[in-house]
Scaffold this motif. Structure first.
Motif, short mmCIF file in Angstrom:
data_model
loop_
_atom_site.label_atom_id
_atom_site.label_comp_id
_atom_site.label_asym_id
_atom_site.label_seq_id
_atom_site.Cartn_x
_atom_site.Cartn_y
_atom_site.Cartn_z
N ASP A 95 -14.04 -1.45 -10.16
CA ASP A 95 -13.46 -1.69 -8.85
C ASP A 95 -12.36 -0.65 -8.63
N PRO A 96 -12.50 0.20 -7.65
CA PRO A 96 -11.53 1.29 -7.50
C PRO A 96 -10.14 0.82 -7.07
N GLN A 114 -6.77 -1.39 -10.13
CA GLN A 114 -5.53 -0.95 -10.78
C GLN A 114 -4.36 -1.00 -9.82
N ALA A 115 -4.57 -0.58 -8.59
CA ALA A 115 -3.48 -0.62 -7.61
C ALA A 115 -3.06 -2.05 -7.32
N GLU A 116 -4.02 -2.96 -7.27
CA GLU A 116 -3.68 -4.36 -7.02
C GLU A 116 -2.92 -4.95 -8.21
N ARG A 117 -3.33 -4.60 -9.42
CA ARG A 117 -2.59 -5.08 -10.59
C ARG A 117 -1.16 -4.55 -10.60
N THR A 118 -1.00 -3.31 -10.21
CA THR A 118 0.34 -2.72 -10.15
C THR A 118 1.18 -3.44 -9.10
N LEU A 119 0.59 -3.71 -7.95
CA LEU A 119 1.31 -4.43 -6.91
C LEU A 119 1.72 -5.82 -7.38
N ASP A 121 -5.59 1.35 2.04
CA ASP A 121 -6.78 0.50 2.10
C ASP A 121 -6.88 -0.33 0.82
N HIS A 122 -5.80 -1.02 0.51
CA HIS A 122 -5.70 -1.89 -0.65
C HIS A 122 -5.89 -1.11 -1.95
N GLY A 123 -5.35 0.10 -1.98
CA GLY A 123 -5.36 0.90 -3.19
C GLY A 123 -6.65 1.63 -3.45
N ARG A 124 -7.54 1.74 -2.47
CA ARG A 124 -8.84 2.37 -2.71
C ARG A 124 -8.80 3.88 -2.50
N HIS A 125 -8.15 4.33 -1.43
CA HIS A 125 -8.08 5.77 -1.20
C HIS A 125 -6.95 6.08 -0.24
#
Length: 123
Positions: A8-9, A12-17, A81-85
């Motif tokens: 899931d791209p 990681q950004a969601e976990r960081t948030l 875009d929720h940490g995607r790009h």
């Protein structure tokens, strides 16, 4: 041959948030505990050398900083875009939090720690 499942791209950004949110919530809990005046009992509180109103400055400053950082992180996460790009370049996004956010959070925790120590010594 087994193929690895696609990652899931945005995970990681969601976990960081979520990690930043947990950290900021704990910081607000610490501020609320500091405002509770754990260093003196009821009778001694009236004679305390540190006025409880003086606790408001570091407490409100830290709480305001936590709220500001929370809003900043949510805005950046939604902007990618929720940490995607990254919309501007189309490449993977930069980290959710900039380095200045970490420096600001560390400085705020240091100031709050100094205020707690000063209150414990004076009160």
């Amino acid at each position: 041959m087994s193929r690895r499942p696609a990652r899931d791209p945005g995970l990681q950004a969601e976990r960081t948030l979520l990690s930043w949110q947990r950290t900021l919530i704990v910081l607000i809990v610490v501020v609320l505990l500091y405002m509770r005046d754990p260093f003196s009992d009821g009778a001694a509180a009236a004679d305390a050398a540190v006025d409880p109103l003086h606790r408001l400055v570091p407490a409100l400053g830290t709480a305001a900083l936590a709220g500001m950082l929370m809003a900043h992180l949510r805005r950046r996460w939604r902007g990618t875009d929720h940490g995607r790009h990254d919309d501007a370049t189309g490449s993977p996004p930069a980290p959710v939090a900039r380095p200045w956010a970490m420096v600001l959070l560390s400085a705020s925790v240091a100031v709050l720690g100094i205020a707690v120590a000063a209150t414990a010594v004076l009160g």
